[in-house]
Design a protein around this motif. Sequence first.
Motif, PDB file in Angstrom:
ATOM      1  N   GLN A  72     -14.792  -8.867  17.876  1.00 43.05           N
ATOM      2  CA  GLN A  72     -14.197 -10.101  17.376  1.00 43.05           C
ATOM      3  C   GLN A  72     -14.139 -10.103  15.854  1.00 43.05           C
ATOM      4  O   GLN A  72     -13.140 -10.531  15.260  1.00 43.05           O
ATOM      5  CB  GLN A  72     -15.012 -11.309  17.866  1.00 43.05           C
ATOM      6  N   ASP A  73     -15.210  -9.615  15.223  1.00 46.86           N
ATOM      7  CA  ASP A  73     -15.191  -9.491  13.760  1.00 46.86           C
ATOM      8  C   ASP A  73     -14.070  -8.558  13.314  1.00 46.86           C
ATOM      9  O   ASP A  73     -13.405  -8.791  12.303  1.00 46.86           O
ATOM     10  CB  ASP A  73     -16.540  -8.969  13.256  1.00 46.86           C
ATOM     11  N   GLY A  74     -13.867  -7.474  14.070  1.00 45.67           N
ATOM     12  CA  GLY A  74     -12.793  -6.543  13.745  1.00 45.67           C
ATOM     13  C   GLY A  74     -11.426  -7.207  13.855  1.00 45.67           C
ATOM     14  O   GLY A  74     -10.546  -6.976  13.014  1.00 45.67           O
ATOM     15  N   ILE A  75     -11.247  -8.037  14.879  1.00 49.37           N
ATOM     16  CA  ILE A  75      -9.979  -8.743  15.056  1.00 49.37           C
ATOM     17  C   ILE A  75      -9.738  -9.700  13.894  1.00 49.37           C
ATOM     18  O   ILE A  75      -8.630  -9.771  13.345  1.00 49.37           O
ATOM     19  CB  ILE A  75      -9.954  -9.505  16.397  1.00 49.37           C
ATOM     20  N   VAL A  76     -10.784 -10.446  13.523  1.00 55.02           N
ATOM     21  CA  VAL A  76     -10.646 -11.395  12.414  1.00 55.02           C
ATOM     22  C   VAL A  76     -10.261 -10.660  11.130  1.00 55.02           C
ATOM     23  O   VAL A  76      -9.376 -11.102  10.381  1.00 55.02           O
ATOM     24  CB  VAL A  76     -11.954 -12.182  12.226  1.00 55.02           C
ATOM     25  N   GLN A  77     -10.919  -9.538  10.878  1.00 58.37           N
ATOM     26  CA  GLN A  77     -10.600  -8.762   9.681  1.00 58.37           C
ATOM     27  C   GLN A  77      -9.187  -8.182   9.756  1.00 58.37           C
ATOM     28  O   GLN A  77      -8.453  -8.180   8.772  1.00 58.37           O
ATOM     29  CB  GLN A  77     -11.622  -7.640   9.493  1.00 58.37           C
ATOM     30  N   GLY A  78      -8.807  -7.690  10.937  1.00 54.93           N
ATOM     31  CA  GLY A  78      -7.488  -7.096  11.090  1.00 54.93           C
ATOM     32  C   GLY A  78      -6.379  -8.115  10.914  1.00 54.93           C
ATOM     33  O   GLY A  78      -5.381  -7.862  10.228  1.00 54.93           O
ATOM     34  N   VAL A  79      -6.554  -9.283  11.528  1.00 57.66           N
ATOM     35  CA  VAL A  79      -5.557 -10.342  11.370  1.00 57.66           C
ATOM     36  C   VAL A  79      -5.540 -10.850   9.936  1.00 57.66           C
ATOM     37  O   VAL A  79      -4.490 -11.198   9.393  1.00 57.66           O
ATOM     38  CB  VAL A  79      -5.837 -11.486  12.358  1.00 57.66           C
ATOM     39  N   GLY A  80      -6.709 -10.852   9.296  1.00 57.45           N
ATOM     40  CA  GLY A  80      -6.784 -11.310   7.915  1.00 57.45           C
ATOM     41  C   GLY A  80      -5.930 -10.485   6.978  1.00 57.45           C
ATOM     42  O   GLY A  80      -5.417 -10.994   5.969  1.00 57.45           O
ATOM     43  N   VAL A  81      -5.738  -9.209   7.312  1.00 56.19           N
ATOM     44  CA  VAL A  81      -4.898  -8.341   6.490  1.00 56.19           C
ATOM     45  C   VAL A  81      -3.477  -8.878   6.409  1.00 56.19           C
ATOM     46  O   VAL A  81      -2.798  -8.753   5.386  1.00 56.19           O
ATOM     47  CB  VAL A  81      -4.891  -6.904   7.070  1.00 56.19           C
ATOM     48  N   ALA A  82      -3.006  -9.500   7.489  1.00 54.46           N
ATOM     49  CA  ALA A  82      -1.625  -9.991   7.544  1.00 54.46           C
ATOM     50  C   ALA A  82      -1.484 -11.439   7.101  1.00 54.46           C
ATOM     51  O   ALA A  82      -0.366 -11.969   7.111  1.00 54.46           O
ATOM     52  CB  ALA A  82      -1.089  -9.840   8.967  1.00 54.46           C
ATOM     53  N   THR A  83      -2.579 -12.083   6.694  1.00 53.40           N
ATOM     54  CA  THR A  83      -2.506 -13.506   6.353  1.00 53.40           C
ATOM     55  C   THR A  83      -1.524 -13.766   5.222  1.00 53.40           C
ATOM     56  O   THR A  83      -0.723 -14.710   5.274  1.00 53.40           O
ATOM     57  CB  THR A  83      -3.897 -14.036   5.974  1.00 53.40           C
TER      58      THR A  83
END
Length: 497
Positions: A72-83
């Motif tokens: 889940q932390d990885g998903i949050v970080q990955g999506v954060g890249v596209a913010t």
Amino acid sequence: MSEPSPSDHAVRAPTLLQALVPLVILVALLATGVLLFGADAAFGANQIALVLAAGVAALVGWRNGLTWEQMQDGIVQGVGVATGAIFILLVVGALIGSWILSGTVPTLIHYGLLVLDPAWFYPAACLLCAAVAMTIGSSWTTAGTIGVALMGVAGGLGMDPAITAGAVISGAYFGDKMSPLSDTTNLAPAAAGGELFTHVRHMAWTTVPAFALAMIAFAVVGLGASTSSGVAAVGDLSAEMRKHFDLGLHLLIPLLVVLVMAARKVPALPTVLVGALLGAVFAVIFQPDAVRALAGDGVSGGLALLKGAWMALFGGFKLESGVESVDSLLSRGGMSSMLNTVWLILCAMAFGAVMEKAGLLERLIRSVLAAAKSTGSLIAATLVTAFGTNIVTADQYISIVLPGRLYRGEYRKRGLAPVNLSRALEDAGTLTSPLVPWNTCGAYMAATLGVATWDYLPYALFNLINPILALVLAYAGFKILRLAADEVRETEIAHRR
């Protein structure tokens, strides 16, 4: 002595088979989506496929020792890249709506139509589509409006429909690729870890020469082609826009302001936001009747102007002229128009993030990177991967996001700036999508222009030349930018950790 927690256990390295399983399932789901929904698969079916494939990747990661909290932390970080790209996309939607309402887009299209000369039909068609696509940031809309009109004109002039379709697609994808308003142009630097306007400037080294070569080729192909009078369809389109907008060169000021801000390296988000707000102001000043019509009944005076401009920002512009080509061209924009793209980006980034966190991406590219010893071969691998992703997944966005996640770390590890990766993603990912018949872009272009993909493919000259030129320049080492010394040190430290 206390028992070790699950997080204390070592995470097992995935096997090649485990790394392939989520990708195989994703390809199968995407192919099924295209089979069931056709070009509409990008409006929901692909998102579900990505979420399900991400779930499979998460199961593989869990089996190898990762906890859900870690993934889940990885998903949050990955999506954060596209913010950052997501916010820019939303503001871009607002800008498109306000620029149409203000008359900026209709003015650009009108003056573009005036340069159309039957004696130079193919290069003129290519150039006109490039100008429109760069203005609105959409190759699909350009092909579905101006492109359709040009196909009709070509029939009246006795021009070759396959060559005309190739010229339309070449121009539309050049404008889309180089426009800061385009979703793919925003997505590529987000996936690579770069910045929008730096990405656009770096793309020019491969894109502009390729477009120039394509224009020359279209001019040569058009030499000796028989022509007759018959630009009425285009003329009617321009005349119809004049019925609904007061056109003039002064309406290009918002475009000029955005270009100046971009040239002065103002960050993308405030630049686009200023352009959107300036478009709304110009709409109120120069197109009050159109603003009131958009606002509808129930309000009057200054409130009607405020409501209409506000609606253009969040809901886009709607025109009901009775002329389908004009209505479809100008009825678009608004933040809401970008929500499906944002949805797709979130799902794609989540899939890539789980694949990365579980170590599946690293396992997939290990053999590729072993063969890619030089910088040129690394960029070549990126180009081939992006093109291959277009073939197997049938989606343009995935061909940018997936290779971006695959190679991002390796580019930094080798001291290469993110713009090298983002440029390669667009050179192959964006441009080869309409060349694949079962890709959503290829299917859309064939259906819209009435020419089979295999027929127009040899004449989509820009889309063919650009990836080849990118490959040549990569091996020549031309305009390959490296990270600054401090960024290289940070990368080395992170790698040792």
